[in-house]
Motif scaffolding. Structure first.
Motif, PDB file in Angstrom:
ATOM      1  N   VAL A  46     -22.434  -6.703  37.212  1.00 16.88           N
ATOM      2  CA  VAL A  46     -21.914  -6.096  35.981  1.00 16.88           C
ATOM      3  C   VAL A  46     -21.874  -7.137  34.874  1.00 16.88           C
ATOM      4  CG1 VAL A  46     -19.946  -4.950  34.890  1.00 16.88           C
ATOM      5  CG2 VAL A  46     -20.537  -4.427  37.261  1.00 16.88           C
ATOM      6  N   LYS A  47     -22.398  -6.789  33.727  1.00 22.01           N
ATOM      7  CA  LYS A  47     -22.328  -7.671  32.561  1.00 22.01           C
ATOM      8  C   LYS A  47     -20.938  -7.558  31.941  1.00 22.01           C
ATOM      9  CE  LYS A  47     -24.509  -8.420  28.052  1.00 22.01           C
ATOM     10  NZ  LYS A  47     -25.579  -7.936  27.129  1.00 22.01           N
ATOM     11  N   MET A  48     -20.242  -8.696  31.847  1.00 29.52           N
ATOM     12  CA  MET A  48     -18.877  -8.697  31.333  1.00 29.52           C
ATOM     13  C   MET A  48     -18.856  -9.198  29.891  1.00 29.52           C
ATOM     14  SD  MET A  48     -17.080  -7.523  33.823  1.00 29.52           S
ATOM     15  CE  MET A  48     -15.440  -7.842  33.146  1.00 29.52           C
ATOM     16  N   LEU A  49     -18.212  -8.419  29.021  1.00 30.73           N
ATOM     17  CA  LEU A  49     -17.960  -8.851  27.653  1.00 30.73           C
ATOM     18  C   LEU A  49     -16.527  -9.353  27.590  1.00 30.73           C
ATOM     19  CD1 LEU A  49     -19.705  -5.984  25.626  1.00 30.73           C
ATOM     20  CD2 LEU A  49     -20.606  -8.238  26.234  1.00 30.73           C
ATOM     21  N   ASN A  50     -16.366 -10.635  27.893  1.00 33.23           N
ATOM     22  CA  ASN A  50     -15.071 -11.302  27.868  1.00 33.23           C
ATOM     23  C   ASN A  50     -15.335 -12.798  27.747  1.00 33.23           C
ATOM     24  OD1 ASN A  50     -15.990 -11.925  30.436  1.00 33.23           O
ATOM     25  ND2 ASN A  50     -14.323 -10.922  31.522  1.00 33.23           N
ATOM     26  N   MET A  51     -14.442 -13.634  28.255  1.00 37.79           N
ATOM     27  CA  MET A  51     -14.631 -15.077  28.168  1.00 37.79           C
ATOM     28  C   MET A  51     -15.071 -15.680  29.498  1.00 37.79           C
ATOM     29  SD  MET A  51     -11.743 -16.572  25.582  1.00 37.79           S
ATOM     30  CE  MET A  51     -10.315 -16.112  26.567  1.00 37.79           C
ATOM     31  N   SER A  73     -20.623 -14.847  22.194  1.00 37.30           N
ATOM     32  CA  SER A  73     -21.337 -14.263  21.049  1.00 37.30           C
ATOM     33  C   SER A  73     -21.647 -12.793  21.278  1.00 37.30           C
ATOM     34  CB  SER A  73     -22.636 -15.036  20.781  1.00 37.30           C
ATOM     35  OG  SER A  73     -22.360 -16.360  20.391  1.00 37.30           O
ATOM     36  N   GLU A  74     -22.004 -12.446  22.514  1.00 37.66           N
ATOM     37  CA  GLU A  74     -22.303 -11.045  22.822  1.00 37.66           C
ATOM     38  C   GLU A  74     -21.063 -10.173  22.646  1.00 37.66           C
ATOM     39  OE1 GLU A  74     -23.790 -11.388  26.778  1.00 37.66           O
ATOM     40  OE2 GLU A  74     -25.883 -11.515  26.131  1.00 37.66           O
ATOM     41  N   SER A  75     -19.913 -10.701  23.039  1.00 38.51           N
ATOM     42  CA  SER A  75     -18.659  -9.950  22.897  1.00 38.51           C
ATOM     43  C   SER A  75     -18.329  -9.732  21.430  1.00 38.51           C
ATOM     44  CB  SER A  75     -17.512 -10.695  23.583  1.00 38.51           C
ATOM     45  OG  SER A  75     -17.758 -10.849  24.964  1.00 38.51           O
ATOM     46  N   LEU A  76     -18.466 -10.786  20.637  1.00 35.59           N
ATOM     47  CA  LEU A  76     -18.166 -10.677  19.208  1.00 35.59           C
ATOM     48  C   LEU A  76     -19.168  -9.780  18.497  1.00 35.59           C
ATOM     49  CD1 LEU A  76     -17.160 -14.376  18.559  1.00 35.59           C
ATOM     50  CD2 LEU A  76     -15.673 -12.385  18.326  1.00 35.59           C
ATOM     51  N   GLU A  77     -20.419  -9.870  18.909  1.00 29.99           N
ATOM     52  CA  GLU A  77     -21.440  -9.001  18.323  1.00 29.99           C
ATOM     53  C   GLU A  77     -21.107  -7.540  18.586  1.00 29.99           C
ATOM     54  OE1 GLU A  77     -26.270  -8.157  18.601  1.00 29.99           O
ATOM     55  OE2 GLU A  77     -25.398  -9.883  19.619  1.00 29.99           O
TER      56      GLU A  77
END
Length: 512
Positions: free
Chosen positions: A301-306, A313-317
């Motif tokens: 699973v691709k995680m958008l976190n730290m 950058s992906e999370s902020l985008e």
């Protein structure tokens, strides 16, 4: 992170020209360009919806988003000049006198008449998306008539609505069975999602800060066999109050086609999130920003976190593309809080990921508040000084300094700038103090530092800024090469500016 295309830059330039009233053209533009220009135009100024009337023959727009605008009745009528496939309204309270509801429903708005006035026959047949995100109450039965007038609607935003006996969620779902996309964020009075099972084609559901009174209210989500995108994130700082993931687990919800989940700003735990992903094997991406799952990783699973530097950058985008500026800002703050404890263990490449994430926000966000405080967090962290130490004045540094200063300069809250100006001076001090034998300030940086140092003193004339400015100027001049002195001597405007400043300072010191 995507760079803007030439067509995007051209559209932004045209929008700026229309906004500044320095551009005129007669030929109609194509639909794609028109949509981008209208979007950029409304971002520049929420009152620019009035210019759509002026350029109705030149802009072939099919998508108009007025969420941030308080339009008038004339603007409503002007919308019928466009062949629309997507239309979003914002605040509508100001139109109650123009489109009054039933006399016995005091304060309601006749949504049906408003929509008829704002569309022609072509738009009514082609309209794919309709946004009615506002707290304004509509006349009873509006959903039945709207479903008839706009038979091809497949996406509706009814966030911030109040559900009650007159406007029931189950009835709404009955009238729009072909929906693919639905946003019911910040719904009030919604005790259950009963009826949502009738939206058999639904692929995307957004419901920020929506909590059912009973966990059984979530059960019908399991009936949505085509649901791929679910956003149950909180939209406020009170994330501790909500845990829809825990509630869905307790209700035994299973969404077999689910590929994307956003549970940011909720009180979900790592164990709950892992269990949820196990129950949903089709999940590919999970956004868990600003949660207790900051560093959670889940296999496959691709995680958008730290959890990794590349995900920053992906999370902020993602946050900015979905117009979640407050989430982006809180995430930035969390990054720097985490940096205080782990910064010493990070290598240069990892620190550069953080700098790149910050630069992305400063360049891409349209919200000046988000930009300003992102800059504040970055300069406070000391990462700029680290960049100086490893870059040796690469081409990035001049661009960064100018970007930082421009973000600071454009912010309009003087009280906040007064507090942050010390960080700009600190940036200039670090720049001139990094000079040593064999490493000189590039001419562009030297001129910029001298020019803006003087400007800042005049803007913030506290005693400490004079002292800082003198030290910065002295250090910059101390290491100037003979070639730089010769070059600088030709910049009469800057020389006069700095000289006058120094004379003023010394004169004040002499008088004191």
């Amino acid at each position: 992170m995507p760079f803007p295309t030439l067509s995007q830059l051209a559209a932004e330039s045209v929008a700026q020209g229309i906004h500044d009233e320095t551009l005129s053209f007669d030929s109609p533009l194509d639909t794609k360009s028109s949509n981008v220009i209208v979007r950029e135009l409304l971002k520049l100024d929420r009152n620019n919806f009035k210019k759509l009337e002026v350029y109705k023959n030149q802009l072939s727009a099919t998508k108009i988003n007025l969420r941030d605008c308080e339009i008038d009745a004339e603007a409503v009528r002007n919308l019928s000049n466009f062949n629309l496939v997507s239309l979003d309204f914002g605040e509508l309270t100001q139109l109650k006198d123009n489109f009054p509801g039933d006399p016995w429903d005091v304060g309601t708005l006749d949504t049906v008449t408003l929509l008829i006035r704002s569309t022609d026959n072509h738009s009514r047949k082609s309209l794919f998306h309709l946004g009615l995100s506002a707290e304004q109450e509509f006349i009873a039965g509006w959903e039945a008539e709207v479903s008839e007038f706009f038979p091809n609607l497949q996406s509706i935003d009814i966030s911030c609505k109040t559900f009650n006996e007159r406007f029931q969620f189950s009835n709404f779902c009955d009238f729009f069975p072909n929906l693919l996309v639905l946003d019911i964020s910040d719904a009030r009075g919604l005790s259950s999602l009963q009826g949502i099972k009738n939206l058999k084609n639904l692929q995307k559901l957004t419901m920020h800060y929506v909590e059912c009174d009973d966990i059984n209210g979530y059960k019908e989500l399991s009936e949505l066999k085509n649901l791929k995108y679910l956003d149950v994130a909180n939209a406020t700082f009170n994330w501790e109050d909500t845990n829809p993931i825990g509630d869905m687990l307790a209700a035994g919800v299973r969404m077999e086609a689910l590929e994307f989940l956003d549970c940011s700003w909720t009180s979900v735990t790592g164990n709950e999130l892992e269990t949820f992903t196990e129950n949903h094997p089709s999940l590919k991406t999970v956004a868990a920003m600003c949660t207790a799952c900051h560093h959670t990783t889940i296999s496959g699973v691709k995680m958008l976190n730290m959890s990794s530097m590349s995900s920053l950058s992906e999370s902020l985008e993602y946050a900015l593309l979905t117009e979640r500026n407050m989430l982006a800002l809180q995430f930035i703050q969390d990054i720097f809080e985490n940096l205080k404890t782990s910064g010493g263990n990070l290598v240069n490449a990892e620190l550069r990921h953080i700098t790149n994430a910050v630069l992305y926000v400063l360049r891409e966000s349209f919200d000046e508040h988000t930009k300003f405080y992102t800059l504040d967090y970055y300069l406070e962290s000391g990462l700029f000084e680290h960049e100086l130490s490893i870059s040796m004045f690469s081409t990035d540094i001049p661009d960064m300094m100018e970007l930082f200063y421009n973000v600071f300069d454009r912010y309009d809250l003087t009280s906040c700038k007064t507090r942050t100006v010390r960080l700009i001076f600190q940036m200039f001090e670090a720049t001139v103090n990094s000079v040593r034998p064999g490493i000189l300030l590039p001419d562009r940086v030297l001129s910029f530092v001298l020019d803006k140092t003087v400007d800042l003193v005049y803007q913030f004339p506290e005693h400490r800024t004079y002292i800082q400015a003198i030290l910065i100027i002295y250090q910059a001049e101390k290491w100037m090469s003979s070639e730089q002195i010769l070059t600088m001597s030709g910049n009469f405007e800057l020389i006069i500016k700095v000289s006058q400043f120094l004379c003023t300072v010394f004169y004040r010191v002499f008088l004191s």
